[in-house]
Design a protein around this motif. Structure first.
Motif, PDB file in Angstrom:
ATOM      1  N   GLU A 219     -55.156  51.480   1.636  1.00 11.65           N
ATOM      2  CA  GLU A 219     -56.049  50.382   1.293  1.00 11.65           C
ATOM      3  C   GLU A 219     -56.718  50.641  -0.054  1.00 11.65           C
ATOM      4  N   PRO A 220     -57.212  49.607  -0.738  1.00 15.85           N
ATOM      5  CA  PRO A 220     -57.909  49.773  -2.008  1.00 15.85           C
ATOM      6  C   PRO A 220     -59.139  50.656  -1.843  1.00 15.85           C
TER       7      PRO A 220
ATOM      8  N   GLN B  49     -58.327  52.474  12.501  1.00 15.50           N
ATOM      9  CA  GLN B  49     -58.699  53.025  13.799  1.00 15.50           C
ATOM     10  C   GLN B  49     -57.603  52.810  14.849  1.00 15.50           C
ATOM     11  N   LEU B  50     -56.787  51.795  14.667  1.00 13.93           N
ATOM     12  CA  LEU B  50     -55.777  51.456  15.670  1.00 13.93           C
ATOM     13  C   LEU B  50     -54.402  52.020  15.359  1.00 13.93           C
TER      14      LEU B  50
ATOM     15  N   ARG C  23     -62.039  44.461   3.953  1.00 14.03           N
ATOM     16  CA  ARG C  23     -62.622  45.737   4.329  1.00 14.03           C
ATOM     17  C   ARG C  23     -62.698  45.868   5.863  1.00 14.03           C
ATOM     18  N   ALA C  24     -63.115  44.804   6.532  1.00 13.48           N
ATOM     19  CA  ALA C  24     -63.239  44.848   7.993  1.00 13.48           C
ATOM     20  C   ALA C  24     -61.873  45.061   8.647  1.00 13.48           C
ATOM     21  N   LEU C  25     -60.876  44.332   8.155  1.00 15.55           N
ATOM     22  CA  LEU C  25     -59.535  44.475   8.714  1.00 15.55           C
ATOM     23  C   LEU C  25     -58.966  45.864   8.445  1.00 15.55           C
TER      24      LEU C  25
ATOM     25  N   GLU D  69     -72.790  43.670  11.042  1.00 18.36           N
ATOM     26  CA  GLU D  69     -72.911  42.377  11.718  1.00 18.36           C
ATOM     27  C   GLU D  69     -72.292  41.250  10.897  1.00 18.36           C
ATOM     28  N   ARG D  70     -72.470  41.289   9.574  1.00 21.67           N
ATOM     29  CA  ARG D  70     -71.932  40.203   8.748  1.00 21.67           C
ATOM     30  C   ARG D  70     -70.399  40.205   8.781  1.00 21.67           C
ATOM     31  N   GLU D  71     -69.783  41.365   8.788  1.00 26.19           N
ATOM     32  CA  GLU D  71     -68.325  41.416   8.829  1.00 26.19           C
ATOM     33  C   GLU D  71     -67.800  40.952  10.198  1.00 26.19           C
ATOM     34  N   GLN D  72     -68.567  41.263  11.242  1.00 29.66           N
ATOM     35  CA  GLN D  72     -68.196  40.756  12.554  1.00 29.66           C
ATOM     36  C   GLN D  72     -68.193  39.229  12.555  1.00 29.66           C
TER      37      GLN D  72
END
Length: 275
Positions: free
Chosen positions: A262-263, A252-253, A244-246, A208-211
């Motif tokens: 990614e790191p 996924q895309l 991280r979210a991106l 939720e926080r990353e959203q």
């Protein structure tokens, strides 16, 4: 040179035998050719008749047919056969088919589809008279011994038989609209909607926080520092969570392996990211 009336009274084989003995530039040879062309003009017309549904003018097809007839006259050997008509008919039809195949199509269409389209036009006309209505796709396919997909492909080929200039007027009115005025274009909003639908499919996978960080950054247009102040965390922590979210959505895309690009921190479980 023999009088034209005398030539008309002679048989095909007699004329063809005499023609083969004459040089190409002979006036008598030209007269014999003209006599035979007149004699078999009805054959040419019968070969052209099956293409009446095409956009090609009948007069042009007649000229093509006559070319095929002349080739038959020049190539026919009266010592081998005894029927110029039987020899000329496929020559005339073949010349017309070549004209459609090589000269009229505006883009490349498979030869099978071209020839099927010509057969369909003839079959459709015949079946319309027999049924009293336009035949359905399945009925035409059954008559010709092909699949319905073959018939549909041939009909698609018919759409590219002729092309039009983008500057072609749509009517004969004064200052009419042009064809290019009504052509569609790529809808950028549609592409954006597709992208958003793709993101939404994986949105609930994020904590939720990353959203919330993504919404504040890309819809609220806040800086990372402003987001940190709102959430009570440092700007550096915001940067890590945003990355991280991106990275997760990107993995996924796309077909790329997120762990290879990614790191290592981006691969940490979301539960750790929320701590």
């Amino acid at each position: 040179m023999q009088p034209r009336a005398e030539l008309q009274n002679r048989s095909d084989n007699a004329l063809l035998t005499r023609l083969r003995a004459l040089p190409r530039d002979s006036a008598e040879r030209a007269a014999i050719c003209e006599t035979l062309v007149d004699r078999y003009s009805r054959l040419v017309r019968s070969c052209v008749r099956q293409y009446r549904g095409s956009p090609e003018p009948v007069e042009d097809l007649m000229q093509v047919g006559y070319l095929g007839l002349l080739k038959a006259i020049n190539n026919y050997d009266p010592e081998v056969g005894d029927s110029l008509s039987a020899y000329a008919q496929p020559c005339v039809s073949g010349e017309i088919k070549r004209h459609f195949r090589d000269k009229r199509w505006q883009i490349h269409v498979r030869r099978q589809a071209q020839e099927l389209l010509l057969e369909m036009r003839k079959a459709t006309e015949t079946m319309t008279h027999q049924l009293g209505r336009t035949p359905e796709t399945g009925e035409v396919a059954e008559r010709l011994g092909v699949t319905e997909d073959d018939v549909l492909e041939a009909r698609q080929a018919d759409l590219v038989f002729s092309t039009y200039s983008l500057d072609a007027p749509l009517s004969d009115r004064e200052d009419p609209a042009l064809l290019r005025d009504v052509l569609g274009a790529d809808d950028e909003a549609m592409e954006h909607a597709i992208d958003m639908a793709s993101v939404n499919a994986h949105w609930e996978e994020l904590p939720e926080r990353e959203q919330r960080i993504l919404l504040l950054r890309f819809y609220g247009n806040l800086t990372q520092t402003e987001i940190g102040d709102r959430l009570g965390i440092s700007q550096m922590h915001v940067s890590r969570l945003l990355s991280r979210a991106l990275a997760h959505l990107r993995s996924q895309l796309t077909e790329a392996d997120a762990t290879a690009t990614e790191p290592a921190e981006a691969a940490e479980p979301a539960t750790q990211a929320a701590s």
